[in-house]
Scaffold this motif. Structure first.
Motif, mmCIF file in Angstrom:
data_model
loop_
_atom_site.group_PDB
_atom_site.id
_atom_site.type_symbol
_atom_site.label_atom_id
_atom_site.label_comp_id
_atom_site.label_asym_id
_atom_site.label_seq_id
_atom_site.Cartn_x
_atom_site.Cartn_y
_atom_site.Cartn_z
ATOM 1 N N THR A 79 -17.027 11.399 5.014
ATOM 2 C CA THR A 79 -15.943 12.115 5.685
ATOM 3 C C THR A 79 -14.630 11.625 5.109
ATOM 4 O O THR A 79 -14.405 10.436 5.021
ATOM 5 C CB THR A 79 -15.949 11.863 7.221
ATOM 6 O OG1 THR A 79 -16.682 10.679 7.488
ATOM 7 C CG2 THR A 79 -16.499 13.016 7.977
ATOM 8 N N VAL A 80 -13.796 12.568 4.759
ATOM 9 C CA VAL A 80 -12.516 12.221 4.168
ATOM 10 C C VAL A 80 -11.431 12.840 5.028
ATOM 11 O O VAL A 80 -11.474 14.022 5.329
ATOM 12 C CB VAL A 80 -12.430 12.763 2.720
ATOM 13 C CG1 VAL A 80 -11.085 12.407 2.116
ATOM 14 C CG2 VAL A 80 -13.564 12.217 1.878
ATOM 15 N N GLN A 136 -7.928 5.107 1.256
ATOM 16 C CA GLN A 136 -7.114 4.798 2.424
ATOM 17 C C GLN A 136 -6.183 3.648 2.077
ATOM 18 O O GLN A 136 -6.567 2.738 1.339
ATOM 19 C CB GLN A 136 -8.003 4.385 3.619
ATOM 20 C CG GLN A 136 -8.944 5.465 4.100
ATOM 21 C CD GLN A 136 -8.217 6.654 4.693
ATOM 22 O OE1 GLN A 136 -7.207 6.500 5.362
ATOM 23 N NE2 GLN A 136 -8.720 7.848 4.424
ATOM 24 N N PRO A 137 -4.967 3.650 2.605
ATOM 25 C CA PRO A 137 -4.049 2.537 2.338
ATOM 26 C C PRO A 137 -4.657 1.201 2.789
ATOM 27 O O PRO A 137 -5.257 1.115 3.855
ATOM 28 C CB PRO A 137 -2.821 2.878 3.184
ATOM 29 C CG PRO A 137 -2.897 4.352 3.403
ATOM 30 C CD PRO A 137 -4.363 4.685 3.446
ATOM 31 N N GLY A 138 -4.511 0.193 1.951
ATOM 32 C CA GLY A 138 -4.943 -1.157 2.309
ATOM 33 C C GLY A 138 -6.377 -1.505 1.979
ATOM 34 O O GLY A 138 -6.779 -2.659 2.128
ATOM 35 N N GLY A 152 -11.077 12.276 -2.623
ATOM 36 C CA GLY A 152 -10.871 11.381 -1.491
ATOM 37 C C GLY A 152 -11.699 10.113 -1.551
ATOM 38 O O GLY A 152 -11.620 9.273 -0.654
ATOM 39 N N ILE A 153 -12.495 9.953 -2.610
ATOM 40 C CA ILE A 153 -13.355 8.780 -2.775
ATOM 41 C C ILE A 153 -13.011 8.127 -4.111
ATOM 42 O O ILE A 153 -12.876 8.803 -5.127
ATOM 43 C CB ILE A 153 -14.853 9.172 -2.769
ATOM 44 C CG1 ILE A 153 -15.231 9.924 -1.498
ATOM 45 C CG2 ILE A 153 -15.742 7.951 -2.984
ATOM 46 C CD1 ILE A 153 -15.111 9.127 -0.226
ATOM 47 N N SER A 154 -12.854 6.802 -4.111
ATOM 48 C CA SER A 154 -12.577 6.052 -5.334
ATOM 49 C C SER A 154 -13.700 5.071 -5.609
ATOM 50 O O SER A 154 -14.432 4.677 -4.700
ATOM 51 C CB SER A 154 -11.268 5.276 -5.208
ATOM 52 O OG SER A 154 -10.177 6.151 -5.208
#
Length: 176
Positions: free
Chosen positions: A172-173, A15-17, A45-47
């Protein structure tokens, strides 16, 4: 209390930020982030973000608790609490002044399992992967030849135990 080096892995939603909020948490505590690496994980979707920081154990524990409260943080692991594997990547450009030096540099590279990734008349660029100690030792071997440029990635780390690896639950992404 004594200051120790900690390698923290933080699994987050993309997600941004998010990185800014995590880094801000360290900054507010007065920590210098010694190394930082961020990349996609095995789950779309997960880092996974890996930080290397030095601090007192109790303070690092507080930071971990505060990280867990951030909405996009799924898991925080302090690798100093279990056995782990870590690696860095380094590119290092070294001066070559003679054919004899070139031979000697190639031998040192072979000893460290470094790869030559670029060859020029007056310089060689090496790629080295390994733990922090290996990187530091390779740098020291190259200093007498003349290091022209050097860059290292941040450490990446994974626990050795399968039990400590899983992100709990199905994250959840949000769709893009």
């Amino acid at each position: 209390m004594s200051v120790h080096k900690h390698v923290l892995s933080v699994t987050v939603r993309d997600q941004p930020g998010v990185l800014m909020r995590i880094a801000g948490l360290f900054a507010r505590r007065g920590f210098n982030i010694e190394s930082l690496s961020v990349a996609q994980s095995e789950i779309p979707g997960i880092s996974r973000t890996t930080f290397t920081v030095s601090g007192e154990d109790a303070t690092i524990e507080q930071v971990q608790k505060q990280l867990q409260k951030l909405i996009d943080v799924l898991k925080v692991i302090d690798h100093s609490e279990a056995k782990f594997v870590d690696r860095e990547l380094m590119l290092i450009k070294v001066a070559v002044r003679s054919p004899e030096e070139r031979v000697e540099l190639r031998q040192v590279a072979q000893d460290f399992r470094a790869r030559i990734v670029d060859v020029h008349r007056d310089a060689l660029v090496f790629e080295v992967t390994g733990d922090e100690g290996k990187m530091d030792a390779f740098i020291e071997q190259m200093r007498p030849f003349g290091i022209l440029e050097l860059i290292r990635t941040g450490r990446v780390a994974l626990t050795r135990s399968a039990a400590d690896s899983k992100v709990t639950g199905r994250p959840t992404v949000k769709a893009a």
